[in-house]
Design a protein around this motif. Structure first.
Motif, PDB file in Angstrom:
ATOM      1  N   GLU A   1       0.812  -1.218   0.000  1.00  0.00           N
ATOM      2  CA  GLU A   1       0.000   0.000   0.000  1.00  0.00           C
ATOM      3  C   GLU A   1       0.849   1.275   0.000  1.00  0.00           C
ATOM      4  OE1 GLU A   1       0.090  -2.250   2.377  1.00  0.00           O
ATOM      5  OE2 GLU A   1       0.024  -1.371   4.400  1.00  0.00           O
ATOM      6  N   GLU A   2       2.152   1.135   0.296  1.00  0.00           N
ATOM      7  CA  GLU A   2       3.039   2.317   0.250  1.00  0.00           C
ATOM      8  C   GLU A   2       3.433   2.684  -1.182  1.00  0.00           C
ATOM      9  OE1 GLU A   2       6.579   2.071   2.549  1.00  0.00           O
ATOM     10  OE2 GLU A   2       5.530   2.069   4.469  1.00  0.00           O
ATOM     11  N   MET A   3       3.256   1.745  -2.105  1.00  0.00           N
ATOM     12  CA  MET A   3       3.787   1.953  -3.462  1.00  0.00           C
ATOM     13  C   MET A   3       3.270   3.220  -4.152  1.00  0.00           C
ATOM     14  SD  MET A   3       6.058  -0.272  -3.865  1.00  0.00           S
ATOM     15  CE  MET A   3       6.426  -0.180  -5.596  1.00  0.00           C
ATOM     16  N   PRO A   4       1.964   3.515  -4.103  1.00  0.00           N
ATOM     17  CA  PRO A   4       1.515   4.733  -4.818  1.00  0.00           C
ATOM     18  C   PRO A   4       2.219   6.004  -4.341  1.00  0.00           C
ATOM     19  CG  PRO A   4      -0.363   3.365  -4.250  1.00  0.00           C
ATOM     20  CD  PRO A   4       0.821   2.767  -3.540  1.00  0.00           C
TER      21      PRO A   4
ATOM     22  N   MET B   1      -0.975   6.850 -10.288  1.00  0.00           N
ATOM     23  CA  MET B   1      -2.205   6.192 -10.760  1.00  0.00           C
ATOM     24  C   MET B   1      -1.955   4.729 -11.129  1.00  0.00           C
ATOM     25  SD  MET B   1      -5.004   7.971 -10.834  1.00  0.00           S
ATOM     26  CE  MET B   1      -5.326   9.648 -10.294  1.00  0.00           C
ATOM     27  N   ALA B   2      -0.857   4.473 -11.868  1.00  0.00           N
ATOM     28  CA  ALA B   2      -0.577   3.083 -12.268  1.00  0.00           C
ATOM     29  C   ALA B   2      -0.335   2.229 -11.024  1.00  0.00           C
ATOM     30  CB  ALA B   2       0.631   3.038 -13.201  1.00  0.00           C
ATOM     31  N   ALA B   3       0.397   2.788 -10.067  1.00  0.00           N
ATOM     32  CA  ALA B   3       0.663   2.057  -8.824  1.00  0.00           C
ATOM     33  C   ALA B   3      -0.634   1.858  -8.047  1.00  0.00           C
ATOM     34  CB  ALA B   3       1.670   2.827  -7.979  1.00  0.00           C
ATOM     35  N   GLY B   4      -1.467   2.902  -7.991  1.00  0.00           N
ATOM     36  CA  GLY B   4      -2.739   2.807  -7.283  1.00  0.00           C
ATOM     37  C   GLY B   4      -3.610   1.696  -7.849  1.00  0.00           C
ATOM     38  N   LYS B   5      -3.642   1.619  -9.186  1.00  0.00           N
ATOM     39  CA  LYS B   5      -4.468   0.587  -9.819  1.00  0.00           C
ATOM     40  C   LYS B   5      -3.884  -0.817  -9.597  1.00  0.00           C
ATOM     41  CE  LYS B   5      -6.318   1.597 -13.841  1.00  0.00           C
ATOM     42  NZ  LYS B   5      -6.355   2.018 -15.265  1.00  0.00           N
TER      43      LYS B   5
ATOM     44  N   CYS C   1      -3.361  10.744  -3.005  1.00  0.00           N
ATOM     45  CA  CYS C   1      -4.801  10.470  -2.887  1.00  0.00           C
ATOM     46  C   CYS C   1      -5.208   9.022  -3.140  1.00  0.00           C
ATOM     47  CB  CYS C   1      -5.582  11.397  -3.808  1.00  0.00           C
ATOM     48  SG  CYS C   1      -5.140  11.251  -5.537  1.00  0.00           S
ATOM     49  N   CYS C   2      -4.469   8.284  -3.994  1.00  0.00           N
ATOM     50  CA  CYS C   2      -4.897   6.917  -4.321  1.00  0.00           C
ATOM     51  C   CYS C   2      -4.597   5.968  -3.164  1.00  0.00           C
ATOM     52  CB  CYS C   2      -4.166   6.410  -5.574  1.00  0.00           C
ATOM     53  SG  CYS C   2      -4.839   7.046  -7.087  1.00  0.00           S
ATOM     54  N   VAL C   3      -5.637   5.309  -2.691  1.00  0.00           N
ATOM     55  CA  VAL C   3      -5.474   4.280  -1.663  1.00  0.00           C
ATOM     56  C   VAL C   3      -6.171   3.023  -2.186  1.00  0.00           C
ATOM     57  CG1 VAL C   3      -5.258   5.851   0.311  1.00  0.00           C
ATOM     58  CG2 VAL C   3      -7.528   5.186  -0.496  1.00  0.00           C
TER      59      VAL C   3
END
Lengths: 484, 161
Positions: free
Chosen positions: A51-54, A70-74, A166-168
């Motif tokens: 979950e730290e990646m984004p 965004m790519a990491a979030g997805k 913002c992406c979680v």
């Protein structure tokens, strides 16, 4: 035989260089575009909570942090088995459209436009945005004003404009308020007008004046495959999500796949002279640095996106797209059309922001899905400003990263950049003579791709000298041109 | 007077994190003081995006890592007046493929938004060697330089530790 090196040295030296090898008659024998990448990012990620990646990946690059975010979030959504809520998807897409404008506007207005609005042959003291400001102060003021709008939208949603948080997993960390929505709506209307104005400038002041450059088949022209995202239902342009579509040199669809299948379609070639790999279409195969249907080399980015899509879903951008196709055909192989494509994409992004800001549920509080189970595998894909971007993560049973792989746009365009630069040098350098104008025309070949040379490092003063080095056959430096 | 103190760098690229770590330390220390006109921010950006952050402040203090051609050692701190640097710079070209360099961006913004630009921009530059490997480790000399810069900035801002 002479070797000429053009080294773009960024804030920390050595990120990229162009090496031109001349034979004894002063003719171009070979050209290599080389990107020296920052090392060890994948290893840095191993053992960290997924979950730290984004948040971590935004530090790979100061140029397109939103794309990595965004790519990491997805990818992380998939790792945790959480589909984002529809509202979260809309908020993400809205912010991402703002980032596309942010990135494209920096590139086109401040870097590419002076080539055309001043002149590619102009003295270097004039071919820059400062001179442009002296000639057209109102235009530059308007650019800065409208850039401020997109930065504001990014900050509202991302928490920070440059390095969003913002992406979680399963959504976004906060909802959009009604006040924010209204403000975005007004800014989007202004952005649409501004994008239309620039398309007019392109058509009136650039396109007709520089037909020899933009429509040239001798230079800045390659017949490659193209890869990009399209909306599954109607093959329309989509920056945030969709099917990965590959079209051939005639514009026919040859492959279509989902992000997690990317390894079945993309392979990487390693060459002895560079650390940078050359991605190519696995089912077609590697035939060296050549274009044509037998070579698996493909291009990504604005040119590719407008080649793989069948339409654009917003009204004004669709009309602009129809003009673009009418002028360049379908698919467009002229590399300089990438600048035109960027302007159309800015118009689409502006219209899409307005659509999303007017969406009835955009201010809903349903912005995160907490349901899901760890899958330990995820691939996220988005269209970064420079082209399609894949993030692939695998984890252990505790959700700690065991594998991180990223396929980034400039690497995917590496082969095409090499070929375009080679074509331009072969045509422009005669008897070993290199003028300032020729050097700039060679630069224009790779500038069309807006290549990302590992810009995450920061040391003042933040400039990028170009060094041209001429060597003799014994490797002795016999001439050096430095531009700074 | 509104003052922005800005730490620049990449927090996961070894010594390049110096500016970011310095700003975090300053921010932590400032909680003890009753000062309400000093704002802190961090950034991994340059050029226009960095210059745009300065709009609306009277004074900006930047902490960043630098490279130079002088024979000084890693960790040496240089204090640079950005406007003085701009006077010396001829700015004949732009070759960064994504953005203008900071000096060019400052010149444009200073022309277009004269009233909103800071009157003073001071850079505290910590000299580092090239860093191309992702890591959260810093060298001892750069760690010591961060402490030195923090002390210098507290003095600059007129607060006593």
């Amino acid at each position: 035989m002479k070797t000429i090196k053009i080294e773009p040295i960024s804030r920390l030296e050595g990120e990229g260089q162009i090496i031109i090898i001349l034979d004894d008659d002063g003719k171009v024998r070979d050209v290599f575009f080389e990107i020296l990448e920052l090392k060890g990012f994948e290893r840095f990620c191993i053992g960290r909570p997924a979950e730290e990646m984004p948040r971590i990946v935004t530090r790979i690059c100061g140029v397109c942090p939103w794309a990595h975010h965004m790519a990491a979030g997805k990818a992380v959504d998939a790792v945790f088995g959480r589909d984002p809520t529809p509202v979260a998807e809309k908020i993400r897409e809205l912010a991402y459209c703002a980032h596309i404008i942010d990135s494209h506007s920096l590139h086109f207005y401040f870097l590419a436009a002076p080539d055309f609005l001043v002149s590619p042959e102009a003295d270097k003291s004039q071919r820059n945005v400062i001179y442009l400001y002296k000639k057209h102060p109102e235009i530059v003021k308007e650019i800065v004003k409208h850039r401020h709008y997109v930065v504001k939208i990014e900050s509202m949603i991302g928490g920070k404009s440059i390095h969003p948080v913002c992406c979680v997993p399963g959504g976004v960390s906060k909802r959009l308020t009604e006040d924010e929505r209204k403000e975005i709506e007004e800014m989007a209307k202004e952005l649409i007008k501004f994008s239309e104005k620039w398309l007019e400038i392109w058509e009136k002041d650039i396109l007709s004046k520089y037909e020899d450059i933009i429509f040239s088949k001798d230079i800045y022209y390659l017949e490659t495959y193209y890869m990009g995202l399209v909306s599954p239902k109607d093959n329309s342009l989509n920056f945030y999500d969709g099917d990965v579509r590959v079209v051939d040199q005639k514009g026919q669809e040859v492959f279509r796949f989902r992000a997690h299948e990317y390894l079945n379609y993309i392979s990487e070639r390693v060459e002895a002279w560079t650390y940078t790999k050359f991605p190519y279409l696995k089912p077609i195969g590697w035939k060296g640095l050549v274009d044509g249907p037998k070579s698996g080399i493909y291009r990504v980015g604005p040119l590719a996106r407008l080649n793989v899509c069948d339409r654009i879903s917003t009204e004004k951008a669709q009309l602009a797209y129809e003009k673009y196709i009418e002028a360049g055909g379908k698919p467009v192989h002229f590399s300089m059309f990438a600048h035109w494509a960027r302007l159309i994409e800015m118009l689409y992004a502006s219209e899409r922001i307005l659509e999303l800001a007017q969406d009835e549920e955009i201010t809903s509080s349903d912005v995160i899905n907490y349901e899901g189970a760890l899958t330990k595998f995820g691939v996220g894909v988005v269209e970064a400003p420079r082209g399609i971007l894949f993030h692939h993560y695998e984890t252990d049973d505790d959700g700690m990263i065991t594998l991180a792989n990223m396929v980034v746009p400039t690497t995917q365009n590496n082969a095409a950049i090499c070929m375009d630069v080679k074509k331009s040098t072969e045509k422009l350098i005669i008897n070993g003579q290199i003028s300032e104008g020729i050097l700039n025309r060679i630069e224009m070949a790779f500038r069309a791709y807006d290549p990302c040379l590992a810009c995450s490092a920061h040391s003042l003063p933040g400039r990028m000298p170009l060094v041209v080095k001429v060597y003799n056959t014994r490797g002795e430096l016999i001439k050096e041109l430095r531009r700074e | 007077m509104r003052i922005l103190v800005l730490g620049i760098g990449n927090p996961i690229l070894g010594n390049d994190a110096a500016g970011i770590l310095a700003i975090r330390e300053l921010k932590r220390m400032f909680k003890r003081f009753n000062v309400n006109n000093v704002y802190f921010d961090e950034s991994s950006d340059g050029g226009f995006r960095l210059a745009e952050k300065m709009l609306g402040y009277d004074k900006v203090i930047i902490i960043d890592t630098i490279k130079d051609n002088e024979s000084t050692e890693e960790g040496t701190v240089r204090v640079i007046d950005l406007y003085e640097l701009m006077k010396k710079n001829e700015n004949k070209w732009l070759a960064n493929p994504h953005d203008a360099d900071l000096i060019t961006a400052m010149k444009i913004l200073s022309s277009a938004f004269k009233d909103e630009m800071p009157r003073e921009v001071i850079i505290y530059g910590i000299k580092i060697s090239s860093s191309f490997t992702f890591s959260e480790q810093l060298s001892d000399s750069v760690r010591n330089a961060i402490k030195k810069v923090v002390k210098m900035i507290l003095e600059d801002l007129g607060v006593k530790n």
